[in-house]
Design an enzyme around this catalytic site. Structure first.
Site, PDB file in Angstrom:
ATOM      1  N   ILE A  19      -5.467  -5.014  21.001  1.00  0.00           N
ATOM      2  CA  ILE A  19      -6.313  -6.109  20.338  1.00  0.00           C
ATOM      3  C   ILE A  19      -5.324  -7.289  19.969  1.00  0.00           C
ATOM      4  O   ILE A  19      -3.976  -7.074  19.587  1.00  0.00           O
ATOM      5  CB  ILE A  19      -7.051  -5.700  19.006  1.00  0.00           C
ATOM      6  CG1 ILE A  19      -7.740  -4.475  18.951  1.00  0.00           C
ATOM      7  CG2 ILE A  19      -7.690  -6.875  18.320  1.00  0.00           C
ATOM      8  CD1 ILE A  19      -8.691  -4.450  20.036  1.00  0.00           C
ATOM      9  N   VAL A  50       0.676  -1.321  -0.135  1.00  0.00           N
ATOM     10  CA  VAL A  50       0.100   0.023   0.040  1.00  0.00           C
ATOM     11  C   VAL A  50       0.939   1.361  -0.033  1.00  0.00           C
ATOM     12  O   VAL A  50       0.319   2.501  -0.180  1.00  0.00           O
ATOM     13  CB  VAL A  50      -0.985   0.052   1.098  1.00  0.00           C
ATOM     14  CG1 VAL A  50      -2.177  -0.950   0.926  1.00  0.00           C
ATOM     15  CG2 VAL A  50      -0.348  -0.242   2.559  1.00  0.00           C
ATOM     16  N   LYS A  59      -1.441   7.870  13.067  1.00  0.00           N
ATOM     17  CA  LYS A  59      -2.812   7.596  13.446  1.00  0.00           C
ATOM     18  C   LYS A  59      -3.371   8.953  13.720  1.00  0.00           C
ATOM     19  O   LYS A  59      -4.599   9.031  13.395  1.00  0.00           O
ATOM     20  CB  LYS A  59      -2.810   6.577  14.501  1.00  0.00           C
ATOM     21  CG  LYS A  59      -2.074   5.085  14.360  1.00  0.00           C
ATOM     22  CD  LYS A  59      -2.995   4.358  13.239  1.00  0.00           C
ATOM     23  CE  LYS A  59      -2.445   2.948  13.002  1.00  0.00           C
ATOM     24  NZ  LYS A  59      -3.251   2.376  11.936  1.00  0.00           N
ATOM     25  N   SER A  94      -5.787   4.399  15.757  1.00  0.00           N
ATOM     26  CA  SER A  94      -5.551   3.850  17.130  1.00  0.00           C
ATOM     27  C   SER A  94      -5.788   4.598  18.278  1.00  0.00           C
ATOM     28  O   SER A  94      -5.428   5.781  18.034  1.00  0.00           O
ATOM     29  CB  SER A  94      -3.920   3.367  17.026  1.00  0.00           C
ATOM     30  OG  SER A  94      -3.707   2.919  18.015  1.00  0.00           O
ATOM     31  N   TYR A  99       4.269   6.031  14.992  1.00  0.00           N
ATOM     32  CA  TYR A  99       3.142   5.339  15.167  1.00  0.00           C
ATOM     33  C   TYR A  99       1.865   6.367  15.347  1.00  0.00           C
ATOM     34  O   TYR A  99       0.887   6.462  14.833  1.00  0.00           O
ATOM     35  CB  TYR A  99       3.019   4.293  15.826  1.00  0.00           C
ATOM     36  CG  TYR A  99       1.928   3.224  15.769  1.00  0.00           C
ATOM     37  CD1 TYR A  99       1.374   2.203  14.966  1.00  0.00           C
ATOM     38  CD2 TYR A  99       0.930   3.200  16.949  1.00  0.00           C
ATOM     39  CE1 TYR A  99       0.493   1.656  14.386  1.00  0.00           C
ATOM     40  CE2 TYR A  99      -0.298   2.399  16.755  1.00  0.00           C
ATOM     41  CZ  TYR A  99      -0.312   1.529  15.713  1.00  0.00           C
ATOM     42  OH  TYR A  99      -1.676   0.880  15.645  1.00  0.00           O
ATOM     43  N   ALA A 100       1.914   6.984  16.449  1.00  0.00           N
ATOM     44  CA  ALA A 100       0.963   7.771  16.996  1.00  0.00           C
ATOM     45  C   ALA A 100       0.834   9.116  15.855  1.00  0.00           C
ATOM     46  O   ALA A 100      -0.292   9.214  15.879  1.00  0.00           O
ATOM     47  CB  ALA A 100       1.376   8.534  18.428  1.00  0.00           C
ATOM     48  N   ALA A 101       1.759   9.646  15.557  1.00  0.00           N
ATOM     49  CA  ALA A 101       1.726  10.908  14.459  1.00  0.00           C
ATOM     50  C   ALA A 101       0.940  10.295  13.185  1.00  0.00           C
ATOM     51  O   ALA A 101       0.062  10.974  12.745  1.00  0.00           O
ATOM     52  CB  ALA A 101       3.084  11.163  13.961  1.00  0.00           C
TER      53      ALA A 101
HETATM   54  P1  NDP Z   1      -1.191  -7.494  11.885  1.00  0.00           P
HETATM   55  O1  NDP Z   1       0.429  -7.008  11.920  1.00  0.00           O
HETATM   56  O2  NDP Z   1      -1.840  -8.686  12.481  1.00  0.00           O
HETATM   57  O3  NDP Z   1      -1.704  -7.308  10.355  1.00  0.00           O
HETATM   58  C1  NDP Z   1      -1.364  -6.505   9.548  1.00  0.00           C
HETATM   59  C2  NDP Z   1      -1.941  -6.449   8.173  1.00  0.00           C
HETATM   60  O4  NDP Z   1      -1.549  -5.473   7.264  1.00  0.00           O
HETATM   61  C3  NDP Z   1      -1.386  -7.835   7.516  1.00  0.00           C
HETATM   62  O5  NDP Z   1      -2.298  -8.582   6.756  1.00  0.00           O
HETATM   63  C4  NDP Z   1      -0.066  -7.285   6.592  1.00  0.00           C
HETATM   64  O6  NDP Z   1       0.158  -8.211   5.361  1.00  0.00           O
HETATM   65  C5  NDP Z   1      -0.717  -6.061   6.146  1.00  0.00           C
HETATM   66  N1  NDP Z   1       0.174  -5.181   5.629  1.00  0.00           N
HETATM   67  C6  NDP Z   1       1.185  -4.678   6.385  1.00  0.00           C
HETATM   68  N2  NDP Z   1       1.834  -3.624   5.727  1.00  0.00           N
HETATM   69  C7  NDP Z   1       1.336  -3.668   4.395  1.00  0.00           C
HETATM   70  C8  NDP Z   1       1.628  -2.930   3.259  1.00  0.00           C
HETATM   71  N3  NDP Z   1       2.650  -2.169   3.237  1.00  0.00           N
HETATM   72  N4  NDP Z   1       0.814  -3.234   2.202  1.00  0.00           N
HETATM   73  C9  NDP Z   1      -0.029  -4.093   2.306  1.00  0.00           C
HETATM   74  N5  NDP Z   1      -0.404  -4.769   3.267  1.00  0.00           N
HETATM   75  C10 NDP Z   1       0.221  -4.569   4.308  1.00  0.00           C
HETATM   76  O7  NDP Z   1      -1.732  -5.862  12.286  1.00  0.00           O
HETATM   77  P2  NDP Z   1      -3.219  -5.858  13.139  1.00  0.00           P
HETATM   78  O8  NDP Z   1      -4.158  -6.848  12.716  1.00  0.00           O
HETATM   79  O9  NDP Z   1      -2.774  -6.087  14.746  1.00  0.00           O
HETATM   80  O10 NDP Z   1      -3.749  -4.315  12.990  1.00  0.00           O
HETATM   81  C11 NDP Z   1      -4.246  -3.989  11.760  1.00  0.00           C
HETATM   82  C12 NDP Z   1      -4.420  -2.265  11.873  1.00  0.00           C
HETATM   83  O11 NDP Z   1      -5.004  -2.060  13.373  1.00  0.00           O
HETATM   84  C13 NDP Z   1      -3.331  -1.474  11.774  1.00  0.00           C
HETATM   85  O12 NDP Z   1      -3.265  -0.372  11.142  1.00  0.00           O
HETATM   86  C14 NDP Z   1      -2.907  -1.228  13.429  1.00  0.00           C
HETATM   87  O13 NDP Z   1      -1.905  -0.148  13.386  1.00  0.00           O
HETATM   88  C15 NDP Z   1      -4.408  -0.986  13.898  1.00  0.00           C
HETATM   89  N6  NDP Z   1      -4.185  -1.451  15.265  1.00  0.00           N
HETATM   90  C16 NDP Z   1      -3.952  -2.605  15.864  1.00  0.00           C
HETATM   91  C17 NDP Z   1      -4.014  -2.586  17.268  1.00  0.00           C
HETATM   92  C18 NDP Z   1      -3.747  -3.878  17.690  1.00  0.00           C
HETATM   93  O14 NDP Z   1      -3.741  -3.992  19.201  1.00  0.00           O
HETATM   94  N7  NDP Z   1      -3.508  -4.952  17.323  1.00  0.00           N
HETATM   95  C19 NDP Z   1      -4.454  -1.450  18.179  1.00  0.00           C
HETATM   96  C20 NDP Z   1      -4.610  -0.439  17.766  1.00  0.00           C
HETATM   97  C21 NDP Z   1      -4.651  -0.286  15.915  1.00  0.00           C
HETATM   98  P3  NDP Z   1       1.377  -8.420   4.840  1.00  0.00           P
HETATM   99  O15 NDP Z   1       2.489  -8.311   6.304  1.00  0.00           O
HETATM  100  O16 NDP Z   1       1.444  -9.646   4.316  1.00  0.00           O
HETATM  101  O17 NDP Z   1       1.780  -7.344   4.195  1.00  0.00           O
END
Ligand code: NDP
Length: 246
Positions: free
Chosen positions: A186, A62, A157, A140, A153-155
């Site tokens: 989460i 992305v 979000k 977040s 990260y905070a910036a």
């Molecule tokens: P995970 O690390 O479990 O999953 C992240 C997903 O994003 C994966 O599918 C990964 O796939 C994909 N991804 C990462 N970078 C890219 C990229 N450059 N291009 C395309 N896909 C990408 O994260 P979470 O499920 O925990 O988090 C999801 C969202 O929720 C994030 O934005 C996170 O900041 C936010 N969040 C999470 C919290 C938590 O406690 N878990 C709390 C607050 C917010 P791949 O690596 O194959 O690209």
């Protein structure tokens, strides 16, 4: 038969994004899940195939603007539009401010924030054309109240929150809403890597005294993506077990 609405979920192969894909598919959307790694894509493809789910995967970074533009144009053309965009892909590169490198800062901004801009810009035309669209950006609580070691990260979000409000104002008269969800802690791969001591401390700061489940974020996304959420725009919904009460 009415055509299914198309929902794009970035980072849709693991954790919160995967739960969002399943929940939207269950509600009748045709879901396109975006991620980078072959393995997570193959795993989701297998689940979708075995369970006859209407989920298509798309291998894409992305933070690659040209690739996002090309993929979104192709999706809109092949599937007759883009109705829902969930900007969920995100990474952390935590470090204290004094030690944080330019690379750590830039990578997080490119993946979490710039990608959100790129994807919204690429998806808004097909949405406006149909006078119906739902943009849901996964921010977040870190972007709302800050977190030591997460200046980058905070910036990213907090930037999402401000950008979402601006976009919500631009699209408000065109049937397109834009909102953020701010999850607390989460249980996913992202939080699995935290040391046990930090997890315990985090739990202590949550009134519900537990981490949330990806499905609990997905439920909020499903609501914001629905027809029923038509009068909600520019908002940030904290789904955090009462952590921020914001
Ligand atoms: P995970 O690390 O479990 O999953 C992240 C997903 O994003 C994966 O599918 C990964 O796939 C994909 N991804 C990462 N970078 C890219 C990229 N450059 N291009 C395309 N896909 C990408 O994260 P979470 O499920 O925990 O988090 C999801 C969202 O929720 C994030 O934005 C996170 O900041 C936010 N969040 C999470 C919290 C938590 O406690 N878990 C709390 C607050 C917010 P791949 O690596 O194959 O690209």
């Amino acid at each position: 038969m009415t055509e299914k609405r198309v929902a794009i979920v970035t980072g849709g192969t693991r954790g919160i994004g995967k739960a969002i894909c399943f929940a939207l598919e269950k509600k009748g959307f045709k879901v396109i899940a975006i991620a980078r790694s072959e393995k997570s894509i193959a795993d989701l493809d297998q689940i979708a195939q075995q369970n006859s789910l209407d989920i298509i995967t798309c291998k894409l970074d992305v933070s690659d603007t040209a690739a996002v533009n090309a993929a979104f144009d192709k999706i809109a053309e092949e599937h007759g539009g883009i109705a829902v965009l969930v900007n969920n892909a995100g990474i952390t590169r935590d470090n204290l401010m004094m030690a944080m490198t330019d690379e750590e800062f830039d990578e997080v901004i490119a993946t979490n924030l710039k990608s959100c801009f790129t994807a919204m810009r690429a998806a808004c035309r097909p949405m406006i054309r149909k006078r119906w669209g739902r943009i849901i950006n996964i921010a977040s609580v870190s972007g709302v109240v800050g977190n030591a070691g997460q200046a980058n990260y905070a910036a990213s979000k907090a930037g999402m929150v401000g950008m979402t409000k601006s976009v919500a104002r631009e699209f408000a008269k065109r049937g397109v809403t834009a909102n953020c969800i701010a999850p607390g802690f989460i249980t996913t791969d992202m939080t699995d890597v935290l040391p046990d001591k930090i997890k315990e401390m985090a739990k202590g700061s949550i009134p519900m005294n537990r981490f949330g489940l990806p499905e609990e974020i997905a439920a909020a996304v499903v609501f914001l993506a629905s027809d029923e959420a038509s009068y909600i725009t520019g908002q940030t919904l904290c789904v955090d077990g009462g952590m921020t009460m914001c």
